[in-house]
Design a protein around this motif. Structure first.
Motif, mmCIF file in Angstrom:
data_model
loop_
_atom_site.group_PDB
_atom_site.id
_atom_site.type_symbol
_atom_site.label_atom_id
_atom_site.label_comp_id
_atom_site.label_asym_id
_atom_site.label_seq_id
_atom_site.Cartn_x
_atom_site.Cartn_y
_atom_site.Cartn_z
ATOM 1 N N PRO A 92 0.819 -1.225 0.000
ATOM 2 C CA PRO A 92 0.000 0.000 0.000
ATOM 3 C C PRO A 92 0.848 1.268 0.000
ATOM 4 N N VAL A 141 -6.112 17.796 6.576
ATOM 5 C CA VAL A 141 -4.816 17.273 7.025
ATOM 6 C C VAL A 141 -3.918 18.389 7.605
ATOM 7 N N LEU A 160 -11.442 2.597 7.068
ATOM 8 C CA LEU A 160 -12.472 1.569 6.945
ATOM 9 C C LEU A 160 -12.815 1.035 8.326
ATOM 10 N N LYS A 191 -12.416 -3.677 0.673
ATOM 11 C CA LYS A 191 -13.883 -3.792 0.666
ATOM 12 C C LYS A 191 -14.335 -4.992 -0.169
ATOM 13 N N GLN A 201 -7.749 0.237 -0.062
ATOM 14 C CA GLN A 201 -9.035 0.286 0.651
ATOM 15 C C GLN A 201 -10.147 -0.277 -0.236
ATOM 16 N N ARG A 202 -10.060 0.021 -1.534
ATOM 17 C CA ARG A 202 -11.057 -0.545 -2.451
ATOM 18 C C ARG A 202 -10.952 -2.081 -2.452
ATOM 19 N N LEU A 262 -1.580 1.930 -4.830
ATOM 20 C CA LEU A 262 -2.536 0.882 -5.206
ATOM 21 C C LEU A 262 -3.782 1.046 -4.334
ATOM 22 N N PRO A 263 -4.963 0.778 -4.892
ATOM 23 C CA PRO A 263 -6.217 1.075 -4.155
ATOM 24 C C PRO A 263 -6.533 0.034 -3.083
ATOM 25 N N TYR A 299 -11.327 15.468 5.439
ATOM 26 C CA TYR A 299 -10.322 15.484 6.490
ATOM 27 C C TYR A 299 -9.331 16.593 6.173
ATOM 28 N N GLY A 317 -12.855 8.307 6.960
ATOM 29 C CA GLY A 317 -12.072 7.886 5.787
ATOM 30 C C GLY A 317 -11.479 6.514 5.992
ATOM 31 N N HIS A 365 4.431 14.010 7.219
ATOM 32 C CA HIS A 365 3.671 15.177 6.751
ATOM 33 C C HIS A 365 4.227 16.504 7.190
ATOM 34 N N MET A 410 1.557 7.284 14.905
ATOM 35 C CA MET A 410 1.271 8.716 14.822
ATOM 36 C C MET A 410 2.550 9.519 14.563
ATOM 37 N N HIS A 423 -7.411 -1.543 12.709
ATOM 38 C CA HIS A 423 -6.858 -2.584 11.831
ATOM 39 C C HIS A 423 -6.221 -1.890 10.630
ATOM 40 N N SER A 424 -5.335 -2.621 9.955
ATOM 41 C CA SER A 424 -4.644 -1.996 8.813
ATOM 42 C C SER A 424 -4.278 -3.054 7.783
ATOM 43 N N TYR A 425 -3.885 -2.572 6.633
ATOM 44 C CA TYR A 425 -3.485 -3.441 5.524
ATOM 45 C C TYR A 425 -2.015 -3.176 5.258
ATOM 46 N N GLN A 436 -16.602 2.246 4.588
ATOM 47 C CA GLN A 436 -15.986 3.577 4.736
ATOM 48 C C GLN A 436 -16.620 4.280 5.947
HETATM 49 C C1 B12 Z 1 -2.665 8.868 0.995
HETATM 50 C C2 B12 Z 1 -3.069 8.165 2.267
HETATM 51 C C3 B12 Z 1 -3.452 8.956 3.320
HETATM 52 C C4 B12 Z 1 -3.727 10.432 3.183
HETATM 53 C C5 B12 Z 1 -5.233 10.565 2.815
HETATM 54 C C6 B12 Z 1 -5.438 11.501 1.662
HETATM 55 C C7 B12 Z 1 -6.831 11.299 1.063
HETATM 56 N N1 B12 Z 1 -7.721 12.222 1.333
HETATM 57 O O1 B12 Z 1 -7.060 10.281 0.407
HETATM 58 C C8 B12 Z 1 -3.426 10.917 4.628
HETATM 59 C C9 B12 Z 1 -1.975 11.267 4.763
HETATM 60 C C10 B12 Z 1 -4.232 12.085 5.092
HETATM 61 C C11 B12 Z 1 -3.689 9.638 5.417
HETATM 62 C C12 B12 Z 1 -3.896 9.641 6.763
HETATM 63 C C13 B12 Z 1 -4.066 8.506 7.505
HETATM 64 N N2 B12 Z 1 -4.058 7.252 7.030
HETATM 65 CO CO1 B12 Z 1 -3.808 6.809 5.234
HETATM 66 N N3 B12 Z 1 -3.354 6.141 3.488
HETATM 67 C C14 B12 Z 1 -3.070 6.744 2.389
HETATM 68 C C15 B12 Z 1 -2.670 5.700 1.324
HETATM 69 C C16 B12 Z 1 -1.149 5.543 1.343
HETATM 70 C C17 B12 Z 1 -3.121 5.962 -0.091
HETATM 71 C C18 B12 Z 1 -4.627 6.296 -0.271
HETATM 72 C C19 B12 Z 1 -4.876 6.469 -1.732
HETATM 73 O O2 B12 Z 1 -4.716 7.560 -2.273
HETATM 74 N N4 B12 Z 1 -5.194 5.395 -2.426
HETATM 75 C C20 B12 Z 1 -5.378 5.402 -3.840
HETATM 76 C C21 B12 Z 1 -6.880 5.224 -4.155
HETATM 77 C C22 B12 Z 1 -7.049 5.087 -5.661
HETATM 78 O O3 B12 Z 1 -7.240 3.998 -3.499
HETATM 79 P P1 B12 Z 1 -8.718 3.693 -2.969
HETATM 80 O O4 B12 Z 1 -8.622 2.476 -2.068
HETATM 81 O O5 B12 Z 1 -9.696 3.610 -4.064
HETATM 82 O O6 B12 Z 1 -8.963 5.043 -2.173
HETATM 83 C C23 B12 Z 1 -9.639 5.177 -1.011
HETATM 84 C C24 B12 Z 1 -8.931 6.109 -0.032
HETATM 85 O O7 B12 Z 1 -8.293 7.174 -0.700
HETATM 86 C C25 B12 Z 1 -10.086 6.517 0.832
HETATM 87 N N5 B12 Z 1 -9.977 7.852 1.438
HETATM 88 C C26 B12 Z 1 -10.481 8.965 0.975
HETATM 89 N N6 B12 Z 1 -10.258 9.947 1.813
HETATM 90 C C27 B12 Z 1 -9.592 9.466 2.875
HETATM 91 C C28 B12 Z 1 -9.132 10.073 4.030
HETATM 92 C C29 B12 Z 1 -8.425 9.312 4.980
HETATM 93 C C30 B12 Z 1 -7.945 9.957 6.234
HETATM 94 C C31 B12 Z 1 -8.188 7.940 4.746
HETATM 95 C C32 B12 Z 1 -7.402 7.129 5.727
HETATM 96 C C33 B12 Z 1 -8.681 7.338 3.546
HETATM 97 C C34 B12 Z 1 -9.383 8.122 2.637
HETATM 98 O O8 B12 Z 1 -11.245 6.454 0.006
HETATM 99 C C35 B12 Z 1 -10.942 5.899 -1.253
HETATM 100 C C36 B12 Z 1 -12.065 5.023 -1.711
HETATM 101 O O9 B12 Z 1 -12.214 3.851 -0.899
HETATM 102 C C37 B12 Z 1 -3.387 4.437 1.909
HETATM 103 C C38 B12 Z 1 -2.797 3.100 1.469
HETATM 104 C C39 B12 Z 1 -3.386 2.707 0.123
HETATM 105 N N7 B12 Z 1 -2.552 2.267 -0.798
HETATM 106 O O10 B12 Z 1 -4.580 2.777 -0.082
HETATM 107 C C40 B12 Z 1 -3.323 4.702 3.417
HETATM 108 C C41 B12 Z 1 -4.440 4.210 4.311
HETATM 109 C C42 B12 Z 1 -5.767 4.532 3.671
HETATM 110 N N8 B12 Z 1 -4.269 5.038 5.564
HETATM 111 C C43 B12 Z 1 -4.453 4.413 6.609
HETATM 112 C C44 B12 Z 1 -4.310 4.994 7.909
HETATM 113 C C45 B12 Z 1 -4.379 4.022 9.078
HETATM 114 C C46 B12 Z 1 -4.122 6.364 8.063
HETATM 115 C C47 B12 Z 1 -3.926 7.131 9.392
HETATM 116 C C48 B12 Z 1 -4.777 6.669 10.550
HETATM 117 C C49 B12 Z 1 -2.423 7.161 9.720
HETATM 118 C C50 B12 Z 1 -1.974 6.699 11.068
HETATM 119 N N9 B12 Z 1 -1.907 7.569 12.017
HETATM 120 O O11 B12 Z 1 -1.671 5.527 11.250
HETATM 121 C C51 B12 Z 1 -4.269 8.569 8.977
HETATM 122 C C52 B12 Z 1 -5.744 8.935 9.295
HETATM 123 C C53 B12 Z 1 -5.897 10.198 10.025
HETATM 124 C C54 B12 Z 1 -5.591 10.254 11.494
HETATM 125 N N10 B12 Z 1 -5.639 11.424 12.041
HETATM 126 O O12 B12 Z 1 -5.319 9.310 12.191
HETATM 127 C C55 B12 Z 1 -4.844 2.973 6.374
HETATM 128 C C56 B12 Z 1 -6.356 2.773 6.588
HETATM 129 C C57 B12 Z 1 -6.694 1.448 7.241
HETATM 130 C C58 B12 Z 1 -8.192 1.351 7.371
HETATM 131 N N11 B12 Z 1 -8.647 0.852 8.502
HETATM 132 O O13 B12 Z 1 -8.909 1.734 6.505
HETATM 133 C C59 B12 Z 1 -4.353 2.740 4.894
HETATM 134 C C60 B12 Z 1 -5.175 1.747 4.074
HETATM 135 C C61 B12 Z 1 -2.888 2.260 5.018
HETATM 136 C C62 B12 Z 1 -2.705 0.917 5.688
HETATM 137 N N12 B12 Z 1 -1.451 0.503 5.738
HETATM 138 O O14 B12 Z 1 -3.579 0.235 6.161
HETATM 139 N N13 B12 Z 1 -3.634 8.545 4.601
#
Ligand code: B12
Length: 227
Positions: free
Chosen positions: A90, A174, A117, A104, A100-101, A97-98, A172, A115, A224, A217, A126-128, A111
């Motif tokens: 991730p 940031v 899951l 699900k 979170q998608r 790579l998506p 959110y 944000g 960031h 954290m 929990h985390s991936y 969701q």
């Molecule tokens: C970029 C990112 C962020 C950005 C979010 C920007 C944004 N608005 O999307 C920032 C830096 C803000 C962020 C923050 C956090 N993140 Co983050 N992040 C990512 C990352 C690396 C990429 C997301 C992405 O762009 N994917 C690409 C798109 C195409 O994929 P997608 O699955 O279709 O996208 C989904 C997400 O973007 C999501 N989404 C949209 N808005 C937000 C906002 C937040 C805060 C989050 C977490 C997700 C999210 O919705 C989309 C549709 O499902 C993912 C890992 C990953 N590869 O997915 C982790 C991930 C989503 N993050 C995660 C976590 C845990 C966090 C934090 C808690 C960090 C921490 N302290 O440990 C914080 C949350 C805030 C907090 N105060 O605690 C976990 C979530 C696990 C879960 N239970 O869902 C992930 C999956 C990483 C992991 N190793 O597990 N994150």
């Protein structure tokens, strides 16, 4: 390859199988090295403190730069090589790579307003960490039918517990969150692994212990406050 055997191998490395799915072209799973489409993707991750002890006792734990990602890369590469799969991560983006998608598709998670899951049993704790892509179809356990716990949560304390109101229905903020975490008043958020996340009533037994909370954290803050 069967799913139970896979779970055993993954757990022996300290990770947990977080479900799997049979992808189609719309899932955005990268092609395998021979150009074929993966037939099965299995998600690996952690629930609560499940991987913390394995990571802490690893040689990577004391390295300066991205120790958890380095540990994840090594153990997942070992699993992929033993099991004949390709390792996907991730982190390492953008682009990302998506995960979170995919999560699900793999298991009943939803969701949450934050944000993150939400899982009906583990809440937000929990985390991936990685995924394994296989060329073959691996039969997967039947998916449990569960409802999104946020649907019946009238109060939504997650949206009102952030001391600087970084979470709202529109997303959110940031920079607002980081701006608070760097101040001494932000220590409580760091110790709690985010007060908004901590406010969720679901899966509280899985909440990260203080050392793990500080680790995640601080890594988030470091990443960031540099950008
Ligand atoms: C970029 C990112 C962020 C950005 C979010 C920007 C944004 N608005 O999307 C920032 C830096 C803000 C962020 C923050 C956090 N993140 Co983050 N992040 C990512 C990352 C690396 C990429 C997301 C992405 O762009 N994917 C690409 C798109 C195409 O994929 P997608 O699955 O279709 O996208 C989904 C997400 O973007 C999501 N989404 C949209 N808005 C937000 C906002 C937040 C805060 C989050 C977490 C997700 C999210 O919705 C989309 C549709 O499902 C993912 C890992 C990953 N590869 O997915 C982790 C991930 C989503 N993050 C995660 C976590 C845990 C966090 C934090 C808690 C960090 C921490 N302290 O440990 C914080 C949350 C805030 C907090 N105060 O605690 C976990 C979530 C696990 C879960 N239970 O869902 C992930 C999956 C990483 C992991 N190793 O597990 N994150």
């Amino acid at each position: 390859m069967d799913y139970d055997h896979l779970q055993e191998r993954v757990q022996a490395q300290g990770l947990t199988v977080r479900g799997g799915f049979h992808p189609d072209a719309s899932d955005g799973v990268p092609p395998l090295p021979d150009g074929r489409q993966a037939k099965t993707v299995v998600m690996l991750g952690g629930v609560g403190a499940s991987f913390w002890a394995a990571f802490q006792s690893s040689s990577e734990a004391t390295q300066q730069r991205d120790p958890l990602d380095a540990w994840t890369r090594r153990v997942t590469a070992e699993l992929a090589s033993d099991l004949g799969a390709v390792a996907l991560f991730p982190f390492g983006g953008p682009p990302y790579l998506p995960f979170q998608r995919w999560a699900k598709r793999a298991e009943p998670v939803f969701q949450s307003p934050l944000g993150l899951l939400i899982h009906p049993d583990y809440g937000l704790w929990h985390s991936y960490r990685a995924a394994l892509a296989f060329a073959e179809v691996i039969p997967l356990p039947e998916r449990a039918v569960v409802v999104n716990p946020c649907d019946s949560c009238a109060e939504k304390p997650c949206l009102t517990s952030c001391p600087v109101g970084a979470f709202s229905k529109t997303g959110y903020d940031v920079p607002k969150c980081i701006g608070h975490l760097v101040k001494s008043e932000g220590t409580v958020c760091i110790e709690a692994a985010c007060l908004a996340r901590r406010a969720c009533p679901v899966g509280r037994a899985c909440a990260y212990p203080p050392e793990q909370a500080r680790f995640h954290m601080s890594a988030f803050l470091r990443a960031h406050s540099q950008s």
